[in-house]
Design a protein around this motif. Structure first.
Motif, PDB file in Angstrom:
ATOM      1  N   ASP A  32       0.816  -1.130  -0.101  1.00 23.05           N
ATOM      2  CA  ASP A  32      -0.143  -0.011  -0.228  1.00 23.05           C
ATOM      3  C   ASP A  32       0.901   1.217   0.020  1.00 23.05           C
ATOM      4  O   ASP A  32       0.672   2.086  -0.797  1.00 23.05           O
ATOM      5  N   TYR A  33       2.050   1.185   0.615  1.00 22.73           N
ATOM      6  CA  TYR A  33       2.864   2.483   0.924  1.00 22.73           C
ATOM      7  C   TYR A  33       3.438   2.523  -0.652  1.00 22.73           C
ATOM      8  O   TYR A  33       3.528   3.732  -0.996  1.00 22.73           O
ATOM      9  N   GLN A  35       2.369   1.835  -3.516  1.00 26.48           N
ATOM     10  CA  GLN A  35       1.366   2.096  -4.426  1.00 26.48           C
ATOM     11  C   GLN A  35       1.066   3.665  -4.179  1.00 26.48           C
ATOM     12  O   GLN A  35       0.871   4.425  -5.207  1.00 26.48           O
ATOM     13  N   ARG A  36       0.977   4.026  -2.855  1.00 28.47           N
ATOM     14  CA  ARG A  36       0.482   5.556  -2.713  1.00 28.47           C
ATOM     15  C   ARG A  36       1.704   6.515  -3.057  1.00 28.47           C
ATOM     16  O   ARG A  36       1.611   7.552  -3.703  1.00 28.47           O
ATOM     17  N   LEU A  37       2.801   5.809  -3.028  1.00 26.36           N
ATOM     18  CA  LEU A  37       4.280   6.608  -3.459  1.00 26.36           C
ATOM     19  C   LEU A  37       4.387   6.708  -4.700  1.00 26.36           C
ATOM     20  O   LEU A  37       4.611   7.730  -5.438  1.00 26.36           O
ATOM     21  N   ARG A  38       3.936   5.631  -5.512  1.00 26.04           N
ATOM     22  CA  ARG A  38       3.779   5.836  -7.073  1.00 26.04           C
ATOM     23  C   ARG A  38       2.732   6.785  -7.459  1.00 26.04           C
ATOM     24  O   ARG A  38       2.937   7.668  -8.507  1.00 26.04           O
ATOM     25  N   ALA A  39       1.512   6.880  -6.998  1.00 27.59           N
ATOM     26  CA  ALA A  39       0.400   7.789  -7.108  1.00 27.59           C
ATOM     27  C   ALA A  39       0.989   9.339  -7.022  1.00 27.59           C
ATOM     28  O   ALA A  39       0.756  10.302  -7.709  1.00 27.59           O
ATOM     29  N   LEU A  40       1.749   9.395  -5.797  1.00 24.55           N
ATOM     30  CA  LEU A  40       2.419  10.764  -5.542  1.00 24.55           C
ATOM     31  C   LEU A  40       3.282  10.874  -6.539  1.00 24.55           C
ATOM     32  O   LEU A  40       3.368  12.325  -6.966  1.00 24.55           O
ATOM     33  N   SER A  41       4.221  10.190  -6.895  1.00 22.66           N
ATOM     34  CA  SER A  41       5.197  10.426  -7.981  1.00 22.66           C
ATOM     35  C   SER A  41       4.471  10.830  -9.069  1.00 22.66           C
ATOM     36  O   SER A  41       4.817  11.727  -9.982  1.00 22.66           O
ATOM     37  N   THR A  42       3.318  10.221  -9.715  1.00 22.21           N
ATOM     38  CA  THR A  42       2.779  10.334 -11.163  1.00 22.21           C
ATOM     39  C   THR A  42       2.153  11.837 -10.618  1.00 22.21           C
ATOM     40  O   THR A  42       2.365  12.811 -11.625  1.00 22.21           O
TER      41      THR A  42
END
Length: 54
Positions: A32-33, A35-42
């Motif tokens: 989950d961490y 996944q959130r990091l990838r979303a924030l990066s995007t």
């Protein structure tokens, strides 16, 4: 290199440190961490850029 070895060693010894339920929950939280990091990066990469000349 040393950090990679330590991560691998920790994963291999996880069954002795944690119960199966704790290990599973930890891996889900870690997923989950990331996944959130990838979303924030995007979002960060897609942000509007201010022009250098104002």
């Amino acid at each position: 290199m040393q950090a990679d070895h330590l991560r691998l060693e920790t994963l291999q010894n996880m069954h002795r440190i944690l119960t199966t339920r704790q290990a599973a929950k930890g891996l889900l939280v870690l997923g989950d961490y990331f996944q959130r990091l990838r979303a924030l990066s995007t979002l960060w990469a897609a942000r509007p850029r201010e022009s250098a000349i104002s």
